[in-house]
Design a protein around this motif. Structure first.
Motif, short mmCIF file in Angstrom:
data_model
loop_
_atom_site.label_atom_id
_atom_site.label_comp_id
_atom_site.label_asym_id
_atom_site.label_seq_id
_atom_site.Cartn_x
_atom_site.Cartn_y
_atom_site.Cartn_z
N ILE A 42 27.61 82.04 26.10
CA ILE A 42 27.62 83.07 27.14
C ILE A 42 27.12 82.39 28.41
O ILE A 42 25.99 81.91 28.45
N GLU A 43 27.97 82.36 29.42
CA GLU A 43 27.59 81.64 30.64
C GLU A 43 26.83 82.56 31.60
O GLU A 43 27.15 83.73 31.74
N PHE A 44 25.79 81.99 32.26
CA PHE A 44 25.08 82.72 33.33
C PHE A 44 25.65 82.26 34.66
O PHE A 44 25.86 81.07 34.88
N ILE B 193 27.19 74.16 34.38
CA ILE B 193 27.35 75.37 33.58
C ILE B 193 26.01 75.63 32.91
O ILE B 193 25.47 74.73 32.25
N VAL B 194 25.47 76.82 33.08
CA VAL B 194 24.24 77.18 32.36
C VAL B 194 24.50 78.43 31.54
O VAL B 194 25.33 79.27 31.93
N GLY B 195 23.83 78.54 30.42
CA GLY B 195 24.05 79.71 29.59
C GLY B 195 23.26 79.64 28.30
O GLY B 195 22.32 78.85 28.19
N HIS B 196 23.65 80.47 27.35
CA HIS B 196 23.04 80.38 26.03
C HIS B 196 24.10 80.53 24.97
O HIS B 196 25.20 81.05 25.21
N GLY B 197 23.77 80.00 23.80
CA GLY B 197 24.71 80.07 22.69
C GLY B 197 23.95 79.84 21.41
O GLY B 197 22.73 80.00 21.37
N ARG B 198 24.71 79.47 20.36
CA ARG B 198 24.06 79.23 19.08
C ARG B 198 24.39 77.82 18.60
O ARG B 198 25.50 77.33 18.78
N LEU B 199 23.37 77.20 17.98
CA LEU B 199 23.52 75.87 17.43
C LEU B 199 23.15 75.97 15.96
O LEU B 199 21.98 76.20 15.63
N ASP B 200 24.15 75.84 15.10
CA ASP B 200 23.93 76.02 13.66
C ASP B 200 23.24 77.36 13.39
O ASP B 200 22.31 77.46 12.58
N GLY B 201 23.66 78.38 14.11
CA GLY B 201 23.16 79.73 13.89
C GLY B 201 21.94 80.11 14.69
O GLY B 201 21.62 81.28 14.83
N SER B 202 21.21 79.11 15.23
CA SER B 202 19.99 79.41 15.98
C SER B 202 20.27 79.43 17.47
O SER B 202 21.09 78.66 17.96
N PRO B 203 19.55 80.31 18.21
CA PRO B 203 19.81 80.41 19.65
C PRO B 203 19.39 79.14 20.40
O PRO B 203 18.44 78.47 20.02
N ALA B 204 20.12 78.83 21.44
CA ALA B 204 19.80 77.68 22.30
C ALA B 204 20.22 77.99 23.72
O ALA B 204 21.26 78.62 23.94
N PHE B 205 19.41 77.56 24.68
CA PHE B 205 19.84 77.56 26.08
C PHE B 205 20.53 76.23 26.34
O PHE B 205 20.13 75.20 25.77
N LEU C 167 17.28 78.52 34.48
CA LEU C 167 17.46 78.47 33.02
C LEU C 167 16.15 78.04 32.34
O LEU C 167 15.72 78.63 31.35
N LEU C 168 15.51 77.01 32.92
CA LEU C 168 14.26 76.49 32.33
C LEU C 168 13.14 77.52 32.42
O LEU C 168 12.32 77.64 31.52
N ARG C 169 13.12 78.25 33.53
CA ARG C 169 12.08 79.29 33.67
C ARG C 169 12.31 80.43 32.68
O ARG C 169 11.34 80.97 32.12
N ALA C 170 13.56 80.77 32.45
CA ALA C 170 13.85 81.80 31.45
C ALA C 170 13.39 81.31 30.07
O ALA C 170 12.78 82.06 29.30
N ALA C 171 13.66 80.03 29.77
CA ALA C 171 13.24 79.47 28.49
C ALA C 171 11.72 79.49 28.37
O ALA C 171 11.17 79.78 27.30
N ARG C 172 11.04 79.20 29.48
CA ARG C 172 9.57 79.22 29.48
C ARG C 172 9.05 80.63 29.15
O ARG C 172 8.14 80.80 28.36
#
Lengths: 105, 312
Positions: free
Chosen positions: B38-40, B66-78, B102-107
């Motif tokens: 999912i792209e931001f 491109i920044v966003g979030h998705g899944r890596l082997d089922g687990s969420p990742a930014f 993106l990094l601030r959201a992850a924080r």
């Protein structure tokens, strides 16, 4: 930079249901095409920003051929061009129509 | 004959796709679980650079990242992926702000890892002040995210390498995976030659460039934690492995990193060429390293065992 704009009436809407798609990269001899399904079925529009000034007639010919061949009704194409050759432009436009016709959002 | 694309599984496509050759979008599509990105602030929002138009230069709708979030082997990742072909993947104002955000959201969330697919020559010269500020903001955001418990993984294998401020940001990450093509440095070859002369560094000597800045040297020096073959699937597996390996971040780790770097300088500071460093490290026939096939090189690098896993 030069801005060009084209609008065509087309005989049929483009395939698929995806709302938007993007192909290509803005680099020397390359371009990106953002395509969005936002227009009435019988229309298509192309907005071009190109680094190569003075090629309006070539664009007109390439786009006329593309519209005739693919009938991309309902689509708006927004193009950032880094000076691509006509064959590359044709390829990217065809890829954009193909991509927006695929499954997905 | 290769199989038609639609008959291939995503993993097969990722295995047969060169990370180096792929676009940023293709890298993300194949790195993450199929269809999960999912792209931001996507290209349809047209958040383009406010500076390039002034210089009569073409813009790109996503400003080259491109920044966003998705899944890596089922687990969420930014995720963030730079497009190295658009202005050399360079950091401008919007490009940088997307990664900072993106990094601030992850924080704020604290538990979801961030993958940064570097492909950059550094700061975009046409928006230099904004770009330099962006580098500083991103470095701070990386450290703040790590302090909040976020694992920030850098993947380096693109055509523009990871240079300038990109090299500084990579140095702030929890861990890095690099391919043979993934050069990591701050000053690029031409910059060094321009500033210090051809005797200091001959930028046209490609072999010199690769053995000084290339992935193999960075892996052997411990700057990169894993060496990946050049396919998107290899980078996907490397990212998963690094997420599993990264330990907690704190003062002890920083002290260990300081010690590791001081030791590195003590041991190799007087070396004039990477081959000398490899020889001192105890590698027999060090001059053959650049030609070693990937599997043999990974076995060697693992045997040498130098990683920054306890440091960073």
């Amino acid at each position: 930079m030069e801005d060009l704009s084209f609008r065509h009436h087309v005989r049929a809407p483009a395939g698929g249901a995806r709302k938007s798609a993007i192909v290509g990269v803005v680099a020397s001899g390359n371009l990106e095409v953002l395509v969005e399904r936002v227009l009435p079925d019988a229309e298509c529009a192309l907005e071009i920003k190109t680094a190569a000034v003075g090629f309006g007639d070539v664009w007109r010919a390439v786009i006329g051929d593309f519209v005739e061949r693919y009938s991309p009704g309902g689509l708006r194409f927004s193009i950032n061009d880094g000076g691509a050759r006509p064959d590359t432009v044709s390829l990217r436009l065809a890829q954009a129509v193909r991509l927006i016709a695929e499954h997905g959002q | 004959m290769t199989a038609p694309l639609r008959d291939m599984t995503p993993a097969e496509r990722a295995r047969s796709t060169s990370f180096y050759e792929a676009s940023a979008r293709t890298r993300l599509e194949l790195l993450l679980d199929a269809g999960s990105l999912i792209e931001f602030i996507g290209p349809e929002q047209r958040e383009v650079s406010p500076h390039l138009r002034i210089f009569d230069l073409p813009e790109q709708f996503d400003d080259g990242i491109i920044v966003g979030h998705g899944r890596l082997d089922g687990s969420p990742a930014f995720v963030a992926a730079q497009e190295g072909r658009f202005m050399g993947g360079a950091f401008g104002e919007v490009h940088g702000a997307k990664l900072t955000g993106l990094l601030r959201a992850a924080r704020e969330i604290g538990t979801i890892p961030v993958l940064i697919l570097f492909d950059t020559g550094g700061v975009r010269l046409q928006e230099a002040n904004a770009g330099e500020l962006a580098i500083a903001e991103i470095m701070r955001a990386v450290m703040e995210a790590r302090a909040a418990g976020v694992k920030v993984i850098g993947l380096v294998g693109g055509r523009s390498g990871c240079y300038g401020g990109g090299g500084l940001i990579a140095g702030c990450c929890s861990a890095l995976a690099v391919s043979e093509f993934g050069r990591i440095a701050v000053s690029g070859p031409e910059v060094i030659e321009t500033n210090r002369g051809v005797e200091e560094f001959d930028s046209r000597d490609r072999a010199l460039v690769w053995r000084t800045m290339g992935g193999k040297h960075r892996r052997l020096l411990g700057a990169a934690d894993l060496f990946a073959d050049d396919s998107v699937q290899d980078f996907r597996e490397a990212a998963l492995e690094l997420i599993g390996l990264v330990g907690p971040f704190g003062l002890d780790g920083l002290k260990a990193e300081q010690e590791r770097l001081a030791d590195r300088l003590r041991r190799f500071g007087a070396c004039l060429d990477a081959v000398e460093i490899w020889t001192i490290s105890g590698i027999a026939h060090a001059e053959t390293i650049p030609e070693l096939p990937t599997d043999q090189f990974i076995a060697l690098a693992d045997r040498i065992g130098r990683t920054s896993r306890d440091a960073r």
